[in-house]
Scaffold this active site. Structure first.
Site, PDB file in Angstrom:
ATOM      1  N   LYS A 294       0.831  -1.221   0.000  1.00 26.16           N
ATOM      2  CA  LYS A 294       0.000   0.000   0.000  1.00 26.16           C
ATOM      3  C   LYS A 294       0.859   1.262   0.000  1.00 26.16           C
ATOM      4  CE  LYS A 294      -4.367  -1.856   0.761  1.00 26.16           C
ATOM      5  NZ  LYS A 294      -5.738  -1.780   1.174  1.00 26.16           N
TER       6      LYS A 294
ATOM      7  N   LYS B  45      -3.849 -10.579  -6.605  1.00 29.56           N
ATOM      8  CA  LYS B  45      -5.141 -10.915  -5.959  1.00 29.56           C
ATOM      9  C   LYS B  45      -6.242  -9.980  -6.467  1.00 29.56           C
ATOM     10  CE  LYS B  45      -6.022  -8.353  -1.808  1.00 29.56           C
ATOM     11  NZ  LYS B  45      -6.817  -8.194  -0.683  1.00 29.56           N
TER      12      LYS B  45
ATOM     13  N   LYS C 166     -10.950  -4.952  -4.462  1.00 29.24           N
ATOM     14  CA  LYS C 166     -12.047  -4.038  -4.768  1.00 29.24           C
ATOM     15  C   LYS C 166     -11.562  -2.628  -5.070  1.00 29.24           C
ATOM     16  CE  LYS C 166     -13.675  -4.390  -0.049  1.00 29.24           C
ATOM     17  NZ  LYS C 166     -12.628  -3.887   0.849  1.00 29.24           N
TER      18      LYS C 166
END
Ligand code: ATP
Ligand code: LTN
Length: 336
Positions: A119, A201, A204
């Site tokens: 992130k 992966k 969303k």
């Protein structure tokens, strides 16, 4: 499962961030298990709204996403009469325990978290302290409720391990206080992969909407996205090394139809990828149809949703406060 008399039911806790409409990955990796577990155990499920602030959010959109996330959880089959359902920010004990736990978590431990590294790379202009201490808050979520089991996807294993280590350390330093939790990770579907890059992966918050299926996508959209899914040039429907795309589609098909990999390989033997992708799309669309229909009904019933999350927070706070007061006493704070 039958229980011996006097045997306490296991406690389950999990959470999901309201960072967008949930994907098929969230559903297969986590929420499907939440629903299964609520029949046998004492479960608490929360919308991790505080965690979502570790990435920039638009307040107006976030407010809508939080309510929508709550409605999706119920639409998937979580019954607020059976399980505690609430918003994380409504139970102030989460933030308070998180502070104590962050004082018992090492900088080095947090630096090793792969989600923090990923992130930070993705949001290089906002590597905030909350993103770094995210796992301490997640540990607080779990330990406040003395959870035995935490149903999550494979990507959360590392955070769970950290929560276990913090619980063990705290128990050793201050005396037995927390239950040490175990993960509950599905055998198939613990890591559903992106449809456009099956080495990553499904997420969303991916900027490419063709990479994920959301729980609320219309059937025709679902079929279209599966048609576009990246596969390989071998054109044979069987699991294999280097066949990430097909492995992913077989796993998804297996979870939504309850068929084994062997059965699926036989069913599609000598059929092309186009035919298989279409079958997967249709099976997923059918599987998600009731969830979408429940959602349409629930999201229009604001009174029901409000009553459910308020009642959830009230009960959760009582439970959480018991643990927090115990912790405050153990660390040496003076009682109010
Ligand atoms: P974001 O994209 O905002 O980071 P996310 O889609 O990764 O979000 P989370 O809210 O972080 O979702 O995760 C909620 C739950 O869904 C967790 O238990 C997580 O392990 C699980 N999960 C997320 N993505 C997948 C996936 N692709 N396959 C299986 N489980 C998943
Ligand atoms: N970090 C989790 C969401 C989450 C969670 C939790 C999961 C927040 N608190 C407690 C299990 C238990 C994620 O999925 N990214």
């Amino acid at each position: 499962m039958s229980q011996a008399p006097n045997e306490k039911k296991k406690i389950i806790l999990s959470g999901i961030q309201p960072t967008g409409v949930f994907t098929l990955g969230n559903y297969i990796g986590a929420i499907k298990n939440w629903v299964k577990l609520q029949e046998e155990y004492d479960c608490a499920y929360m919308i991790a709204d505080m965690h979502s602030l570790t990435v920039r959010q638009d307040p107006k959109k976030l407010r809508e996403q939080i309510l929508s996330a709550f409605a999706i959880v119920l639409a998937c089959g979580i019954d607020p009469k059976k399980s505690l359902t609430f918003m994380q920010s409504h139970v102030h004990q989460h933030a308070e325990l998180s502070w104590i736990l962050s004082c018992n978590t090492q900088f080095g431990e947090l630096s090793r978290m792969t989600q923090f590294k990923d992130k930070s790379a993705k949001h290089a202009d906002n590597i905030n302290a909350g993103l770094f201490t995210y796992p301490s808050l997640m540990a607080a979520d779990i330990l406040l409720y003395q959870a035995d089991l935490v149903p999550v996807g494979a990507d959360q294993k590392q955070h769970l391990e950290l929560a276990r280590n913090v619980a063990i350390r705290f128990n050793n330093n201050y005396g037995n206080t927390f239950t040490v939790p175990d993960g509950y990770i599905p055998k198939a579907g613990a890591k559903v992969m992106s449809l456009s890059d099956p080495t990553k992966k499904m997420s969303k918050s991916d900027s490419n909407p063709n990479s994920f299926i959301t729980i609320l996508d219309k059937p025709e959209v679902i079929v279209k996205k599966f048609k576009k899914a990246v596969t390989d040039s071998e054109a044979s429907v069987r699991m294999g090394e280097g066949k990430d795309g097909i492995n992913n589609l077989i796993t998804i098909y297996s979870v939504v139809t309850n068929k084994t990999v062997d059965e699926i390989e036989k069913e599609f033997d000598s059929k092309g990828y186009g035919y298989f992708k279409n079958a997967v799309g249709e099976a997923v669309a059918e599987h998600l149809r009731p969830v979408r229909e429940n959602y349409e009904r629930l999201i229009n019933d604001k009174a029901y949703l409000t009553e459910a999350y308020k009642r959830g927070a009230e009960t959760a706070s009582k439970f959480a406060d018991r643990t927090l007061q115990k912790v405050y006493k153990k660390v040496g704070f003076i009682a109010k």
